[in-house]
Design an enzyme around this catalytic site. Structure first.
Site, PDB file in Angstrom:
ATOM      1  N   GLU A 191     -16.100  -0.918 -16.342  1.00 38.84           N
ATOM      2  CA  GLU A 191     -15.310  -1.135 -15.118  1.00 38.84           C
ATOM      3  C   GLU A 191     -14.334   0.000 -14.824  1.00 38.84           C
ATOM      4  O   GLU A 191     -13.968   0.230 -13.678  1.00 38.84           O
ATOM      5  CB  GLU A 191     -14.568  -2.468 -15.180  1.00 38.84           C
ATOM      6  CG  GLU A 191     -15.467  -3.700 -15.068  1.00 38.84           C
ATOM      7  CD  GLU A 191     -15.989  -4.180 -16.412  1.00 38.84           C
ATOM      8  OE1 GLU A 191     -15.865  -3.428 -17.414  1.00 38.84           O
ATOM      9  OE2 GLU A 191     -16.528  -5.305 -16.456  1.00 38.84           O
ATOM     10  N   PHE A 221     -11.058 -19.616 -20.103  1.00 36.88           N
ATOM     11  CA  PHE A 221     -11.938 -18.556 -20.559  1.00 36.88           C
ATOM     12  C   PHE A 221     -11.867 -17.355 -19.603  1.00 36.88           C
ATOM     13  O   PHE A 221     -11.992 -17.509 -18.403  1.00 36.88           O
ATOM     14  CB  PHE A 221     -13.379 -19.070 -20.653  1.00 36.88           C
ATOM     15  CG  PHE A 221     -14.360 -17.994 -21.035  1.00 36.88           C
ATOM     16  CD1 PHE A 221     -14.264 -17.364 -22.277  1.00 36.88           C
ATOM     17  CD2 PHE A 221     -15.347 -17.590 -20.152  1.00 36.88           C
ATOM     18  CE1 PHE A 221     -15.144 -16.346 -22.612  1.00 36.88           C
ATOM     19  CE2 PHE A 221     -16.234 -16.584 -20.489  1.00 36.88           C
ATOM     20  CZ  PHE A 221     -16.134 -15.963 -21.726  1.00 36.88           C
ATOM     21  N   GLN A 222     -11.642 -16.192 -20.141  1.00 32.99           N
ATOM     22  CA  GLN A 222     -11.532 -14.940 -19.384  1.00 32.99           C
ATOM     23  C   GLN A 222     -10.443 -14.980 -18.330  1.00 32.99           C
ATOM     24  O   GLN A 222     -10.557 -14.377 -17.264  1.00 32.99           O
ATOM     25  CB  GLN A 222     -12.884 -14.553 -18.772  1.00 32.99           C
ATOM     26  CG  GLN A 222     -13.896 -14.209 -19.862  1.00 32.99           C
ATOM     27  CD  GLN A 222     -15.102 -13.456 -19.366  1.00 32.99           C
ATOM     28  OE1 GLN A 222     -15.579 -13.676 -18.258  1.00 32.99           O
ATOM     29  NE2 GLN A 222     -15.628 -12.567 -20.202  1.00 32.99           N
ATOM     30  N   LYS A 229     -12.566 -18.416  -8.628  1.00 31.39           N
ATOM     31  CA  LYS A 229     -13.994 -18.702  -8.447  1.00 31.39           C
ATOM     32  C   LYS A 229     -14.239 -19.801  -7.409  1.00 31.39           C
ATOM     33  O   LYS A 229     -15.205 -19.748  -6.651  1.00 31.39           O
ATOM     34  CB  LYS A 229     -14.625 -19.087  -9.789  1.00 31.39           C
ATOM     35  CG  LYS A 229     -16.138 -19.167  -9.722  1.00 31.39           C
ATOM     36  CD  LYS A 229     -16.791 -19.260 -11.080  1.00 31.39           C
ATOM     37  CE  LYS A 229     -18.319 -19.270 -10.931  1.00 31.39           C
ATOM     38  NZ  LYS A 229     -18.989 -19.386 -12.226  1.00 31.39           N
ATOM     39  N   MET A 231      -6.054  21.411 -24.575  1.00 32.15           N
ATOM     40  CA  MET A 231      -4.708  21.319 -24.021  1.00 32.15           C
ATOM     41  C   MET A 231      -3.716  20.858 -25.084  1.00 32.15           C
ATOM     42  O   MET A 231      -2.584  21.345 -25.152  1.00 32.15           O
ATOM     43  CB  MET A 231      -4.731  20.362 -22.827  1.00 32.15           C
ATOM     44  CG  MET A 231      -3.450  20.287 -22.047  1.00 32.15           C
ATOM     45  SD  MET A 231      -2.927  21.902 -21.471  1.00 32.15           S
ATOM     46  CE  MET A 231      -3.607  21.941 -19.827  1.00 32.15           C
TER      47      MET A 231
END
Ligand SMILES: Cc1cc2nc3c(=O)[nH]c(=O)nc-3n(C[C@H](O)[C@H](O)[C@H](O)COP(=O)(O)OP(=O)(O)OC[C@H]3O[C@@H](n4cnc5c(N)ncnc54)[C@H](O)[C@@H]3O)c2cc1C
Ligand SMILES: Cc1ncc(C[n+]2csc(CCOP(=O)(O)OP(=O)(O)O)c2C)c(N)n1
Ligand SMILES: [Mg+2]
Lengths: 163, 578
Positions: free
Chosen positions: B50, B112-113, B162, B479
């Site tokens: 993601e 959940f989640q 949802k 760097m």
């Protein structure tokens, strides 16, 4: 310098955390913060007391204005204004001290709003410094509990902060 | 028309003219993915992580000026996207992120989640919403696009529980043509009085400089910037984010300023008496030590965001407004007025600047026998005739790309400046290539950065986005190593990896072409070969000089006039100005 920033903000869930989050994320200090809905239920009014030099206060007001939910704000300290705070104090009393606490409350134009054989609750409004003075005038071990609302304020004159 | 929330969402995207959605599915967004399945106007690009969805959408946005759109599931989907959202936020990139959330009735129950996506993203978005009623979905989406793309652009997240997208609950759909918010009215035109004052100061300058930034690219003000700069005849310098808005090869251009800016740009800033800052935010990588920043200058600052003005550096004449419009207002006033810049003052100012230019601060050793990273970038410019879209990761390679690929058009230089996010380059390049399928797209990267989103090689195959990966492989986090060399007596703590993958094989494993280049003379042919492979993603692994450093450099806590140069300069550097 101490500043009182008065904010009209959308009455949305999360609006308060946007303001609080801004202050913690950018390291500004909040001395007190009060918030309640206004006569227009879609708006809340927030009063925020903060300290900082001119540069910091300028950034604070700009950053607050940048929040999408903030509709309008003013820095009350910029012009003549009135500020008030509400305090409730629970005080331990005995037969000997009751009269003195009552007298002090009268001097400060407070009211005793709850009485038991061993305690008073005093209600008082005023400038925060007056409330501080009242507390200092009480015997140190007599204070059971202090609850303060934080400062709210309004500008003097006919101009107002509204849509 | 009655639609379910999932279909409303997809219809909103169509009505908004969205071409691509970069996303990754999961439980909380399954209704939305089902709606996506039923149409093909809005194309879904399935990334492999993601974070890359956000970077790819970001690259698309930077290359086109249109908002990038991201779709992720609740919980880990949203948290994975956070780095990409913060990257866009720091560089003011327009983006709309749609995140799934657990159903409204279970929010707050550690379902959940479930994560508090609105809370987690609050400090790194321009605004965010939690949709509480499907009837408000379309309007919220419209608001999100409006906020993301207006004023100072930025990412806006819409969190969608949802149940809001439940296929069984259908409500009337109408996408609003316009929305307005009483609490949000970005300024467009500049204040006339301020502009007049600014012009007076600007025209009476003896040693003026224009300092332009990302705001010119974001606000499409490059034409006006070029016009004003030419009209005045003043020198101009750009920030890392502003490169390309003014053509690099132009004689009035001093190049980039700041930590790795040119000697002439930083010296001219330091000695200037008037600075016109245009859509730049006085970042600490630009100003160096604030107490020593431009001690003689009066500063005029044009910015659409009032909070960018006088944030770090006190400004004398603030002008709030969009660059495009404010610059137009300025040009008109100057053309109509009698006052003109002082020719004699300008002539001696340019003379001084030319003496700084003569230091030739970007020169490097061309005879070492090693592949110099600067050389690769110069050759990349040649191979693409300067027309490529160049994305980059973060590190030395990013600075070399900025310094040696002479950008002469806006939106061609695409990098993470504010957050400095390693892993940005490859997914961003995929987003750019989708936006401009016929253009050459190169991702300049390092062997450490590329490994942060290397899984996107798989996305590149699936959607046939043939980008060229220019890996400046110095076997170091260059760097970091450079800072350790300068500030920690070369104690190279954890700045190299003992094991690196064989990038050629890795590229091949992902279905692409891999090339390893070890000698300077092979650089040019390799690039030509790679860009000739129009329809293949090519991974070019250049084994570059391990010890090369980025110069010039203003080390932490130093001022503009206190630069570390590659070669000891002659007299110009020591020159004193009264
Ligand atoms: C390794 C590394 C090294 C770096 N070294 C350097 C360096 O040497 N030099 C350098 O410059 N940077 C350097 N950076 C980048 C630096 O961190 C900042 O990201 C960059 O300097 C910011 O650029 P900017 O001022 O143009 O602002 P941006 O972040 O591009 O911000 C744009 C500004 O313009 C305003 N704006 C947006 N739209 C408009 C509009 N339409 N009209 C008016 N104003 C608008 C915004 O409000 C904002 O203030 C480096 C980064 C990394 C990772
Ligand atoms: C996600 C992330 N982690 C850490 C850093 C700090 N950092 C900046 S540059 C750099 C090294 C980059 O190495 P490489 O990609 O090989 O590029 P080079 O400097 O060698 O060109 C690191 C670790 C960062 N910018 N981003
Ligand atoms: Mg490296």
């Amino acid at each position: 310098m101490r500043h009182i920033i008065s904010i009209l903000i959308e009455n949305e869930s999360g609006a308060l955390s946007r303001v609080a989050g801004l202050f913690s994320a950018r390291g500004y200090n909040i001395e007190s913060l009060t918030v309640a809905p206004t006569e227009d239920p879609s708006l809340s009014r927030m009063t925020l007391v903060t300290r900082g030099n001119d540069n910091i206060i300028e950034q604070i007001t700009k950053q607050l204005n940048k929040l999408i939910d903030v509709v309008r704000l003013i820095d009350l300290a910029d012009a003549p204004h009135i500020e008030r705070e509400l305090m409730l104090v629970k005080i331990k009393t005995t037969m000997e001290t009751r009269e003195e606490v009552k007298r002090m409350t009268d001097i400060f134009r407070g009211q005793i709003i709850d009485v038991t054989p061993t305690s008073y609750v005093v209600e008082m409004t005023g400038h925060s410094s007056k409330l501080d003075a009242f507390i200092r005038g009480l015997a140190e071990d007599s204070v059971i509990e202090v609850v303060r609302s934080g400062t709210t304020g309004i500008s003097r004159g006919e101009k107002g902060l509204h849509l | 028309m009655e639609l379910s929330g999932g279909h409303i969402l997809v219809q909103c995207l169509k009505d908004e003219g969205v071409e691509f959605v970069f996303g990754y599915p999961g439980g909380a967004v399954l209704h939305i993915y089902d709606a996506i399945f039923h149409q093909d106007d809005v194309k879904h690009i399935l990334v492999r992580h993601e974070q890359a969805a956000a970077h790819a959408a970001d690259g698309y946005a930077r290359a086109t000026g249109k908002p990038g759109v991201v779709l992720v599931t609740s919980g880990p989907g949203a948290t994975n996207a956070v780095t990409g959202i913060a990257t866009a936020y720091m560089d003011s990139i327009p983006m709309v992120i749609l995140s799934g959330q657990v159903p409204s009735p279970v929010i707050g129950s550690d379902a959940f989640q479930e994560v508090d996506t609105v809370g987690i993203t609050r400090p790194c978005v321009k605004h965010n919403f939690l949709v509480k009623d499907v009837h408000q979905l379309a309007e919220t989406i419209k608001k999100a696009f409006y906020i993301a793309t207006s004023g100072r652009p930025g990412p806006v997240l819409v969190d969608i529980p949802k149940d809001i997208t439940d296929p069984n609950i259908k409500v009337p759909y109408k996408y609003p043509k316009k929305v307005s918010l009483r609490s949000y009215n970005p300024v467009v035109h500049g204040h006339k009085g301020q502009i007049k004052r600014a012009i007076e100061v600007l025209l009476s300058a003896q040693r003026p400089i224009i300092y332009s930034g990302g705001g010119v690219v974001l606000g499409e003000g490059h034409k006006e910037l070029i016009e004003l700069t030419r009209l005045l005849g003043y020198p101009i310098t750009q920030t890392l984010m502003g490169l390309g808005a003014y053509p690099a090869p132009d004689k009035q251009n001093l190049g980039m300023l700041g930590m790795h800016g040119t000697y002439e740009a930083n010296m001219a800033m330091h000695e200037s008496d008037v600075i016109l800052a245009v859509g730049a935010r006085f970042d600490d990588r630009v100003t160096g030590k604030l107490a020593e920043f431009c001690p003689y200058a009066k500063i005029i600052h044009i910015d659409v965001d009032p909070s960018s003005i006088s944030k770090t550096v006190r400004v004398d004449i603030p002008i709030v407004g969009e660059v495009k419009y404010v610059l137009t207002q300025m040009i008109e006033l100057i053309e109509d007025g009698k006052e003109k810049p002082s020719k004699t003052a300008l002539a001696s100012w340019w003379q001084l600047i030319d003496s700084w230019r003569a230091v030739n601060c970007l020169d490097y050793d061309r005879t070492s026998g090693f592949i110099k990273p600067q050389f690769v970038i110069e050759q990349l410019y040649e191979a693409t005739q300067g027309n490529a879209f160049v994305t980059s990761d973060v590190g030395q390679h990013q600075m070399y790309a900025a310094q040696y690929y002479s950008f002469d058009k806006p939106r061609r230089w695409i990098n993470s400046g504010g957050l400095g996010t390693m892993g940005f380059g490859l997914p961003a390049a995929i987003g750019v290539k989708l936006a401009h399928p016929d253009a050459d797209v190169a991702c300049v990267t390092g062997e450490a950065s590329i490994q942060m989103c290397i899984q996107e090689l798989s996305t590149a195959l699936q959607y046939n986005t043939p980008v060229k990966i220019i890996n400046l492989n110095n076997r170091y986090m260059g760097m970091v190593r450079q800072w350790q060399e300068f500030s920690y007596q070369s104690r190279y703590s954890q700045s190299y990896m003992d094991t690196l993958p064989e990038f050629v094989k890795l590229a091949e494993a992902y279905g692409h072409v891999g090339m390893r280049i070890e000698k300077p003379e092979d650089v040019r042919p390799a690039l030509q070969e790679a860009f000739a492979l129009k329809d293949r993603t090519v991974f070019l692994d250049f084994m570059t000089d391990r010890t090369e450093n980025v110069y010039p450099m203003i080390e932490a806590g130093k001022g503009h006039h206190d630069m570390k140069l590659r070669v000891a300069p002659g007299t110009p550097m020591d020159r004193e100005l009264s």
